[in-house]
Design a protein around this motif. Structure first.
Motif, PDB file in Angstrom:
ATOM      1  N   GLN A  43      14.805 -58.282  33.148  1.00 22.44           N
ATOM      2  CA  GLN A  43      15.785 -58.161  34.232  1.00 22.44           C
ATOM      3  C   GLN A  43      17.205 -58.181  33.665  1.00 22.44           C
ATOM      4  O   GLN A  43      17.396 -58.330  32.469  1.00 22.44           O
ATOM      5  CB  GLN A  43      15.588 -59.288  35.250  1.00 22.44           C
ATOM      6  N   MET A  79       2.040 -61.200  40.392  1.00 25.36           N
ATOM      7  CA  MET A  79       1.569 -61.683  41.692  1.00 25.36           C
ATOM      8  C   MET A  79       2.159 -60.881  42.847  1.00 25.36           C
ATOM      9  O   MET A  79       1.597 -60.842  43.922  1.00 25.36           O
ATOM     10  CB  MET A  79       1.927 -63.168  41.880  1.00 25.36           C
ATOM     11  N   ARG A  80       3.297 -60.258  42.617  1.00 29.39           N
ATOM     12  CA  ARG A  80       3.938 -59.473  43.676  1.00 29.39           C
ATOM     13  C   ARG A  80       3.077 -58.259  44.035  1.00 29.39           C
ATOM     14  O   ARG A  80       2.910 -57.915  45.183  1.00 29.39           O
ATOM     15  CB  ARG A  80       5.326 -59.028  43.215  1.00 29.39           C
ATOM     16  N   GLN A 315      17.887 -58.854  42.963  1.00 25.78           N
ATOM     17  CA  GLN A 315      16.998 -59.689  42.143  1.00 25.78           C
ATOM     18  C   GLN A 315      16.559 -60.890  42.957  1.00 25.78           C
ATOM     19  O   GLN A 315      17.375 -61.543  43.600  1.00 25.78           O
ATOM     20  CB  GLN A 315      17.716 -60.158  40.870  1.00 25.78           C
ATOM     21  N   GLY A 316      15.260 -61.167  42.926  1.00 23.38           N
ATOM     22  CA  GLY A 316      14.738 -62.285  43.716  1.00 23.38           C
ATOM     23  C   GLY A 316      14.149 -61.836  45.041  1.00 23.38           C
ATOM     24  O   GLY A 316      13.404 -62.575  45.668  1.00 23.38           O
ATOM     25  N   GLN A 317      14.463 -60.632  45.504  1.00 25.88           N
ATOM     26  CA  GLN A 317      13.933 -60.164  46.793  1.00 25.88           C
ATOM     27  C   GLN A 317      12.567 -59.504  46.578  1.00 25.88           C
ATOM     28  O   GLN A 317      12.338 -58.843  45.557  1.00 25.88           O
ATOM     29  CB  GLN A 317      14.858 -59.110  47.414  1.00 25.88           C
ATOM     30  N   THR A 318      11.665 -59.687  47.554  1.00 27.30           N
ATOM     31  CA  THR A 318      10.409 -58.937  47.597  1.00 27.30           C
ATOM     32  C   THR A 318      10.373 -58.213  48.930  1.00 27.30           C
ATOM     33  O   THR A 318      10.500 -58.842  49.978  1.00 27.30           O
ATOM     34  CB  THR A 318       9.192 -59.893  47.501  1.00 27.30           C
ATOM     35  N   ARG A 342      10.818 -54.468  42.992  1.00 24.67           N
ATOM     36  CA  ARG A 342      11.102 -55.206  44.240  1.00 24.67           C
ATOM     37  C   ARG A 342       9.988 -55.088  45.268  1.00 24.67           C
ATOM     38  O   ARG A 342       9.981 -55.792  46.266  1.00 24.67           O
ATOM     39  CB  ARG A 342      12.409 -54.683  44.899  1.00 24.67           C
ATOM     40  N   ARG A 344       5.840 -54.550  46.796  1.00 28.43           N
ATOM     41  CA  ARG A 344       4.452 -54.976  46.579  1.00 28.43           C
ATOM     42  C   ARG A 344       3.560 -53.772  46.259  1.00 28.43           C
ATOM     43  O   ARG A 344       2.550 -53.919  45.588  1.00 28.43           O
ATOM     44  CB  ARG A 344       3.915 -55.657  47.839  1.00 28.43           C
TER      45      ARG A 344
HETATM   46  N1  LIG Z   1       0.460 -67.547  43.143  1.00 22.39           N
HETATM   47  C1  LIG Z   1       0.828 -66.582  43.973  1.00 22.39           C
HETATM   48  N2  LIG Z   1      -0.053 -66.089  44.874  1.00 22.39           N
HETATM   49  C2  LIG Z   1       0.293 -65.088  45.705  1.00 22.39           C
HETATM   50  N3  LIG Z   1       1.506 -64.507  45.736  1.00 22.39           N
HETATM   51  C3  LIG Z   1       2.414 -64.968  44.884  1.00 22.39           C
HETATM   52  C4  LIG Z   1       2.142 -66.021  43.947  1.00 22.39           C
HETATM   53  N4  LIG Z   1       3.250 -66.243  43.208  1.00 22.39           N
HETATM   54  C5  LIG Z   1       4.188 -65.377  43.660  1.00 22.39           C
HETATM   55  N5  LIG Z   1       3.684 -64.614  44.659  1.00 22.39           N
HETATM   56  C6  LIG Z   1       4.401 -63.568  45.387  1.00 22.39           C
HETATM   57  O1  LIG Z   1       5.002 -62.683  44.464  1.00 22.39           O
HETATM   58  C7  LIG Z   1       6.329 -62.386  44.858  1.00 22.39           C
HETATM   59  C8  LIG Z   1       7.291 -62.697  43.732  1.00 22.39           C
HETATM   60  O2  LIG Z   1       7.320 -64.090  43.539  1.00 22.39           O
HETATM   61  P1  LIG Z   1       8.630 -64.824  43.074  1.00 22.39           P
HETATM   62  O3  LIG Z   1       9.776 -64.371  43.928  1.00 22.39           O
HETATM   63  O4  LIG Z   1       8.366 -66.280  42.966  1.00 22.39           O
HETATM   64  O5  LIG Z   1       8.765 -64.240  41.615  1.00 22.39           O
HETATM   65  P2  LIG Z   1      10.046 -64.029  40.733  1.00 22.39           P
HETATM   66  O6  LIG Z   1       9.595 -63.955  39.338  1.00 22.39           O
HETATM   67  O7  LIG Z   1      11.097 -65.039  41.096  1.00 22.39           O
HETATM   68  O8  LIG Z   1      10.518 -62.590  41.189  1.00 22.39           O
HETATM   69  P3  LIG Z   1      11.736 -61.721  40.666  1.00 22.39           P
HETATM   70  O9  LIG Z   1      11.087 -60.508  40.086  1.00 22.39           O
HETATM   71  O10 LIG Z   1      12.468 -61.409  41.905  1.00 22.39           O
HETATM   72  O11 LIG Z   1      12.489 -62.524  39.664  1.00 22.39           O
HETATM   73  C9  LIG Z   1       6.643 -63.168  46.099  1.00 22.39           C
HETATM   74  O12 LIG Z   1       6.574 -62.298  47.195  1.00 22.39           O
HETATM   75  C10 LIG Z   1       5.537 -64.202  46.173  1.00 22.39           C
HETATM   76  O13 LIG Z   1       5.133 -64.396  47.515  1.00 22.39           O
END
Ligand SMILES: Nc1ncnc2c1ncn2[C@@H]1O[C@H](COP(=O)(O)OP(=O)(O)OP(=O)(O)O)[C@@H](O)[C@H]1O
Length: 381
Positions: A43, A79-80, A315-318, A342, A344
């Motif tokens: 990122q 996980m996204r 960043q941080g949004q899904t 960003r 799913r």
């Molecule tokens: N263990 C899990 N089981 C199911 N879904 C999950 C799990 N962990 C994360 N997610 C989903 O995946 C998505 C991304 O999670 P999260 O925002 O914590 O990751 P991040 O690494 O902070 O993302 P970014 O890419 O924005 O930095 C979210 O929509 C979250 O609901």
């Protein structure tokens, strides 16, 4: 990503609190406390004003003396995207979506070079992710990401699951203004109160040199504009941490419910506090920009419209539906990766790319500084 100097400041504070000498034989990082840091070096790197490649890399945690004390653990599953069968079935450049996303982030998607352009960091975006190329680009991207907007502009779940992302604030503003105009009624306009503060011996001279009208014309990253136009039902993003315990954090999105004189009421969209109604006050924001010999104090609601947002801010949004609008290519490490990661499912991701002549294209820049990954494979003690 947070600048390495911030981690180093926290480290010093912890050493102080724990009464651990800072340096020497008895030195323990973070005062001996175990600290868990989470991040993705694909990122964007910390934003350093006017920084080149070397300074950007140097701002990263891997360039801190603290890094030698870190043990690197890798997450292995996305996980996204993992829940989506469709993302596993379709192929993008010959690979499943999750792998293509990582290949973009790692800079492994085969590059394309052009006779007119020496840069080799241009890649082709798969056909299935591209929007049709005819007509007005703003109209194309907004009508794709916000279909049936006239009927659904007040539907909170419709707004929650979508956004347009683009590299620059200028394009964000253009799209937001376009979308706001589609909501019936007149906007309510909020003007900021701006003043300058300085330690200089002759503040009167500075005030004369930089009148209020000039201060009003200044825009800064992460600071609300002097003039904010809003309508009820418009989505807004908070630009400051106001009260994390009730979900009011930098980056929280809300739908406007009421535009008052002293407060804006909104409903939080997404996250733990989804659906909660909150009030946002005006606050005084201080901006200390090295280009100006003063600190700007701006009293304003710390919000901006978010039908569109910058890639960095996303960043941080899904989200379910993301339109990536690239009238110009990205300009720094990791931006294209953040844009493609960003959603799913790839079904919710669409690109509109213009080349330098303003003609729709399927090629864009993917900037990846390989030096950002150099120290990530080396677990240390
Ligand atoms: N263990 C899990 N089981 C199911 N879904 C999950 C799990 N962990 C994360 N997610 C989903 O995946 C998505 C991304 O999670 P999260 O925002 O914590 O990751 P991040 O690494 O902070 O993302 P970014 O890419 O924005 O930095 C979210 O929509 C979250 O609901």
């Amino acid at each position: 990503m947070v600048h390495r100097l911030s981690f180093e400041a926290v480290n010093r504070a912890f050493c102080d609190i724990m009464d651990v000498p800072f340096g020497g034989a008895h030195y323990k990082p973070f005062g001996g406390k175990v600290v868990l840091l989470g991040g993705d070096f694909r990122q964007t790197l910390p934003i350093v004003a006017d920084a080149g490649r070397e300074e950007s890399i140097d701002s990263s945690l891997t360039c801190s003396f603290l890094w030698q004390h870190c043990t690197v653990l890798h997450l292995t599953e996305n996980m996204r995207v993992v829940a989506s069968r469709e993302s596993q079935r379709s192929t993008f450049g010959g690979m499943p979506f999750t792998e293509w996303t990582l290949a973009v982030g790692n800079g492994n998607v085969p590059g394309k070079s052009f006779p007119s352009n020496q840069s080799t960091d241009w890649i082709e975006i798969p056909e299935s992710l591209l929007l049709p190329s005819s007509g007005n680009p703003i109209h194309t991207i907004t009508s794709t990401v916000y279909p049936d907007f006239a009927q659904r502009f007040h539907n909170v779940s419709y707004l929650t699951e979508r956004s347009i992302i683009t590299p620059t604030n200028a394009n964000v503003t253009e799209i937001n203004s376009h979308m706001l105009a589609l909501i019936p009624g007149m906007p309510r306009t909020y003007f900021s109160g701006d003043s300058l503060h300085t330690d200089a011996s002759d503040p009167d001279r500075l005030e004369a040199e930089y009148p209020t009208e000039f201060l009003n014309s200044l825009s800064f990253n992460g600071c609300p504009e002097h003039q904010i136009d809003l309508k009820v039902f418009a989505p807004i993003m908070l630009l400051r941490n106001l009260n994390p315990s009730i979900g009011l954090c930098n980056g929280t999105r809300l739908m406007v419910l009421y535009l008052g004189h002293y407060v804006i009421k909104g409903m939080i969209m997404g996250g733990t506090f989804n659906g909660k109604t909150v009030a946002i006050p005006r606050i005084v924001l201080s901006v200390n920009d090295y280009r100006w010999p003063f600190v700007l104090k701006r009293r304003q609601f710390p919000v901006r419209l978010c039908y569109a947002m910058t890639i960095n801010k996303s960043q941080g949004q899904t989200l379910q539906n993301v339109g990536v609008y690239l009238p110009k290519p990205v300009f720094s490490h990791g931006q294209l990766y953040v844009a493609v990661s960003r959603v799913r499912t790839p079904d919710g991701l669409r690109f509109l790319i213009m080349n330098e002549d303003g003609v729709p294209s399927n090629c864009t820049r993917n900037i990846v500084y390989q030096e950002a990954f150099v120290d990530l494979q080396t677990p240390s003690s």
